[in-house]
Scaffold this active site. Structure first.
Site, PDB file in Angstrom:
ATOM      1  N   GLY A  45       0.838  -1.187   0.000  1.00  0.00           N
ATOM      2  CA  GLY A  45       0.000   0.000   0.000  1.00  0.00           C
ATOM      3  C   GLY A  45       0.877   1.243   0.000  1.00  0.00           C
ATOM      4  CD  GLN A  50       3.424   6.061   2.607  1.00  0.00           C
ATOM      5  OE1 GLN A  50       2.437   5.506   2.138  1.00  0.00           O
ATOM      6  NE2 GLN A  50       4.403   5.382   3.189  1.00  0.00           N
ATOM      7  CB  CYS A  92       5.227   2.378   7.448  1.00  0.00           C
ATOM      8  SG  CYS A  92       4.804   3.875   6.550  1.00  0.00           S
ATOM      9  CG  LEU A  93       6.665   0.993   1.426  1.00  0.00           C
ATOM     10  CD1 LEU A  93       6.106   1.254   0.047  1.00  0.00           C
ATOM     11  CD2 LEU A  93       7.770  -0.058   1.381  1.00  0.00           C
ATOM     12  CG  HIS A 134      -0.557   1.453   7.250  1.00  0.00           C
ATOM     13  ND1 HIS A 134       0.368   1.003   8.175  1.00  0.00           N
ATOM     14  CD2 HIS A 134       0.139   2.273   6.416  1.00  0.00           C
ATOM     15  CE1 HIS A 134       1.546   1.548   7.907  1.00  0.00           C
ATOM     16  NE2 HIS A 134       1.436   2.306   6.849  1.00  0.00           N
ATOM     17  CD  GLU A 135      -0.868   2.616   2.761  1.00  0.00           C
ATOM     18  OE1 GLU A 135      -0.421   3.771   2.690  1.00  0.00           O
ATOM     19  OE2 GLU A 135      -0.155   1.637   3.070  1.00  0.00           O
ATOM     20  CG  HIS A 138       0.439   7.054   5.364  1.00  0.00           C
ATOM     21  ND1 HIS A 138       1.564   7.511   5.995  1.00  0.00           N
ATOM     22  CD2 HIS A 138       0.628   5.720   5.201  1.00  0.00           C
ATOM     23  CE1 HIS A 138       2.401   6.486   6.216  1.00  0.00           C
ATOM     24  NE2 HIS A 138       1.851   5.386   5.740  1.00  0.00           N
TER      25      HIS A 138
HETATM   26 NI    NI Z   1       2.726   3.511   5.753  1.00  0.00          NI
END
Ligand code: NI
Length: 148
Positions: A45, A50, A92-93, A134-135, A138
């Site tokens: 995701g 991000q 998380c990236l 989660h997304e 963000h």
């Molecule tokens: Ni994340």
């Protein structure tokens, strides 16, 4: 195009993203960049902030590179219902190398606009439910570590 993924504590990651007023070619270009960047980083995701874009757009693919892969792009996602509880070790990236147990709802319903601007409502469970929560966090400037 693969874009650079911002790493915490980059200040943009703490900001609120803005609703998309019209789903147009620029939105679809952003969605393509999000998919390219997510797959290149082996994520499931990715949210627009991000890659430094403060717009309410997320992409998800909980089974990347598999025959049953189902890429999903959501514009202006809004979670309508939450049911049950699930704990999962999330990463998380934007926080490379970190993974922590986070409590989430096990089943959610999310409403969003698809890449054509058509409103959709989707019931999600398991990893997809976790990834959507989660997304969408963000988009509010919230990182998974804020839940711990
Ligand atoms: Ni994340």
């Amino acid at each position: 195009m693969v874009r650079e993924i911002l790493v915490w504590p980059h200040p943009v990651l703490k900001q609120k993203a803005h609703p998309v007023t019209t789903v147009d070619d620029s939105t679809r270009a952003l969605i393509k960049d999000l998919f390219d960047s997510m797959y290149a980083a082996d994520g499931v995701g990715l949210a627009a902030p991000q890659i430094g874009v403060l717009k309410n757009v997320i992409v998800l693919d909980t089974t990347p590179r598999q025959p049953e892969a189902k890429p999903l792009a959501m514009v202006n996602p809004e979670i309508l219902t939450y049911e049950g509880k699930i704990e999962y070790k999330e990463g998380c990236l934007s926080i490379p190398g970190e993974a922590e147990d986070v409590d989430r709802a096990a089943i959610i319903t999310v409403r969003f606009l698809d890449e054509q601007g058509v409103e959709q409502t989707l019931k999600c469970e398991g990893l997809l439910a976790i990834a959507v929560q989660h997304e969408t966090d963000h988009l509010k400037g919230t990182m998974f570590v804020d839940h711990i």
